[in-house]
Write a protein that holds these residues in place. Sequence first.
Motif, PDB file in Angstrom:
ATOM      1  N   SER A  99      -4.523  -9.192   1.206  1.00 25.45           N
ATOM      2  CA  SER A  99      -5.527  -8.141   1.277  1.00 25.45           C
ATOM      3  C   SER A  99      -6.544  -8.485   2.344  1.00 25.45           C
ATOM      4  O   SER A  99      -6.721  -9.640   2.696  1.00 25.45           O
ATOM      5  N   GLY A 100      -7.239  -7.445   2.839  1.00 24.21           N
ATOM      6  CA  GLY A 100      -8.288  -7.690   3.815  1.00 24.21           C
ATOM      7  C   GLY A 100      -7.902  -7.163   5.177  1.00 24.21           C
ATOM      8  O   GLY A 100      -6.967  -6.381   5.314  1.00 24.21           O
ATOM      9  N   GLN A 134      -3.160   0.373  -3.915  1.00 25.32           N
ATOM     10  CA  GLN A 134      -2.947  -0.923  -3.278  1.00 25.32           C
ATOM     11  C   GLN A 134      -2.591  -1.934  -4.358  1.00 25.32           C
ATOM     12  O   GLN A 134      -3.279  -2.033  -5.368  1.00 25.32           O
ATOM     13  N   HIS A 153       7.544   4.512  13.182  1.00 26.07           N
ATOM     14  CA  HIS A 153       6.562   4.028  12.243  1.00 26.07           C
ATOM     15  C   HIS A 153       5.194   3.936  12.900  1.00 26.07           C
ATOM     16  O   HIS A 153       5.080   3.791  14.111  1.00 26.07           O
ATOM     17  N   LEU A 154       4.168   3.960  12.099  1.00 26.27           N
ATOM     18  CA  LEU A 154       2.843   3.557  12.542  1.00 26.27           C
ATOM     19  C   LEU A 154       2.909   2.079  12.916  1.00 26.27           C
ATOM     20  O   LEU A 154       3.486   1.275  12.188  1.00 26.27           O
ATOM     21  N   LEU A 206       3.615   7.170   3.029  1.00 22.44           N
ATOM     22  CA  LEU A 206       3.842   5.951   3.785  1.00 22.44           C
ATOM     23  C   LEU A 206       3.657   4.738   2.883  1.00 22.44           C
ATOM     24  O   LEU A 206       2.707   4.680   2.098  1.00 22.44           O
ATOM     25  N   TYR A 223       0.271   5.253   1.053  1.00 20.28           N
ATOM     26  CA  TYR A 223      -0.634   6.206   1.688  1.00 20.28           C
ATOM     27  C   TYR A 223      -0.024   7.612   1.612  1.00 20.28           C
ATOM     28  O   TYR A 223       1.186   7.781   1.630  1.00 20.28           O
ATOM     29  N   GLU A 242      -3.121  -7.194   9.668  1.00 16.01           N
ATOM     30  CA  GLU A 242      -2.264  -6.130  10.157  1.00 16.01           C
ATOM     31  C   GLU A 242      -1.377  -5.628   9.038  1.00 16.01           C
ATOM     32  O   GLU A 242      -0.787  -6.414   8.298  1.00 16.01           O
ATOM     33  N   GLN A 243      -1.302  -4.326   8.922  1.00  9.96           N
ATOM     34  CA  GLN A 243      -0.405  -3.713   7.962  1.00  9.96           C
ATOM     35  C   GLN A 243       0.839  -3.235   8.703  1.00  9.96           C
ATOM     36  O   GLN A 243       0.748  -2.671   9.791  1.00  9.96           O
ATOM     37  N   TYR A 288      -4.094   2.037  15.849  1.00 14.27           N
ATOM     38  CA  TYR A 288      -2.676   2.154  15.512  1.00 14.27           C
ATOM     39  C   TYR A 288      -2.086   3.320  16.299  1.00 14.27           C
ATOM     40  O   TYR A 288      -2.789   4.282  16.633  1.00 14.27           O
ATOM     41  N   ASP A 319     -13.780  -3.050   2.352  1.00 17.52           N
ATOM     42  CA  ASP A 319     -13.406  -3.809   1.153  1.00 17.52           C
ATOM     43  C   ASP A 319     -12.083  -4.495   1.462  1.00 17.52           C
ATOM     44  O   ASP A 319     -11.957  -5.185   2.444  1.00 17.52           O
ATOM     45  N   ASP A 320     -11.067  -4.288   0.695  1.00 12.23           N
ATOM     46  CA  ASP A 320      -9.783  -4.934   0.958  1.00 12.23           C
ATOM     47  C   ASP A 320      -8.747  -3.957   1.506  1.00 12.23           C
ATOM     48  O   ASP A 320      -7.553  -4.219   1.437  1.00 12.23           O
ATOM     49  N   ASP A 367      -6.526  -1.383  -6.129  1.00 11.17           N
ATOM     50  CA  ASP A 367      -7.331  -0.180  -5.929  1.00 11.17           C
ATOM     51  C   ASP A 367      -6.451   1.038  -6.131  1.00 11.17           C
ATOM     52  O   ASP A 367      -5.449   1.186  -5.444  1.00 11.17           O
ATOM     53  N   PHE A 387       4.026  -0.772   8.595  1.00  8.47           N
ATOM     54  CA  PHE A 387       4.354   0.492   7.945  1.00  8.47           C
ATOM     55  C   PHE A 387       5.857   0.759   7.931  1.00  8.47           C
ATOM     56  O   PHE A 387       6.574   0.414   8.869  1.00  8.47           O
ATOM     57  N   GLY A 388       6.299   1.430   6.874  1.00  9.79           N
ATOM     58  CA  GLY A 388       7.645   1.947   6.816  1.00  9.79           C
ATOM     59  C   GLY A 388       7.722   3.292   7.516  1.00  9.79           C
ATOM     60  O   GLY A 388       6.713   3.820   7.987  1.00  9.79           O
ATOM     61  N   TYR A 440       0.844  -1.196   0.000  1.00 11.02           N
ATOM     62  CA  TYR A 440       0.000   0.000   0.000  1.00 11.02           C
ATOM     63  C   TYR A 440       0.884   1.252   0.000  1.00 11.02           C
ATOM     64  O   TYR A 440       1.923   1.284   0.655  1.00 11.02           O
ATOM     65  N   PRO A 457      -3.766   8.666   7.582  1.00 14.05           N
ATOM     66  CA  PRO A 457      -3.276   8.212   6.278  1.00 14.05           C
ATOM     67  C   PRO A 457      -4.419   7.980   5.303  1.00 14.05           C
ATOM     68  O   PRO A 457      -5.443   7.410   5.674  1.00 14.05           O
TER      69      PRO A 457
END
Lengths: 114, 111
Positions: free
Chosen positions: A98-99, A48, B43-44, A91, A35, A102-103, B36, B96-97, A56, A105-106, A33, A43
């Motif tokens: 996907s979904g 994506q 970082h986040l 970011l 952002y 947990e993401q 978060y 959504d995703d 997206d 982040f850098g 992703y 963000p």
Amino acid sequence: EAGVAQSPRYKIIEKRQSVAFWCNPISGHATLYWYQQILGQGPKLLIQFQNNGVVDDSQLPKDRFSAERLKGVDSTLKIQPAKLEDSAVYLCASSLASGPYEQYFGPGTRLTVT
Amino acid sequence: AQSVSQHNHHVILSEAASLELGCNYSYGGTVNLFWYVQYPGQHLQLLLKYFSGDPLVKGIKGFEAEFIKSKFSFNLRKPSVQWSDTAEYFCAVPRDDKIIFGKGTRLHILP
């Protein structure tokens, strides 16, 4: 486990110039992703990727922003030409899929357009 | 579509005070929610998440959040804050995703 890497950390350019940001996600993460985080806001998703395909990009200003994910790993985000309102932190994040996962982040790239 | 709102934009507390940051979500089927945190210069990172089950969720560093369906809320709490909790906190919801973030609450703890 190495985290998400981004470069550069800071960039100052004049309006109408171009700029590129680079992201290397966590190894094995299929989803990447980009952002945009404007000061005082959360963000906002720009684009994506799932592997090397775009899932997206509805919020990406396509007249000036472009992004690609090479071979489903690294990604670059480019702005050409930059406007004053593009000043923000960009970011990159990655997740296993996907979904609602947990993401990770850098550290972000802080862009200042003068 | 799912979205979140955070009404406290800037909160200032003294050390040892109790904390509660508000997050309200809009209804939209199955509810998953995240908090978060972004410490200065870092970082986040994920603080905690709710997917299902026990509505009281424990996170890292002594934080917890309670999912209250009747109030559409997922407020973040900590009984006694420390100076090191100074950070920006974001409530987020999958849609959504992707994940949609709130505008964030900037927390400043006075030593």
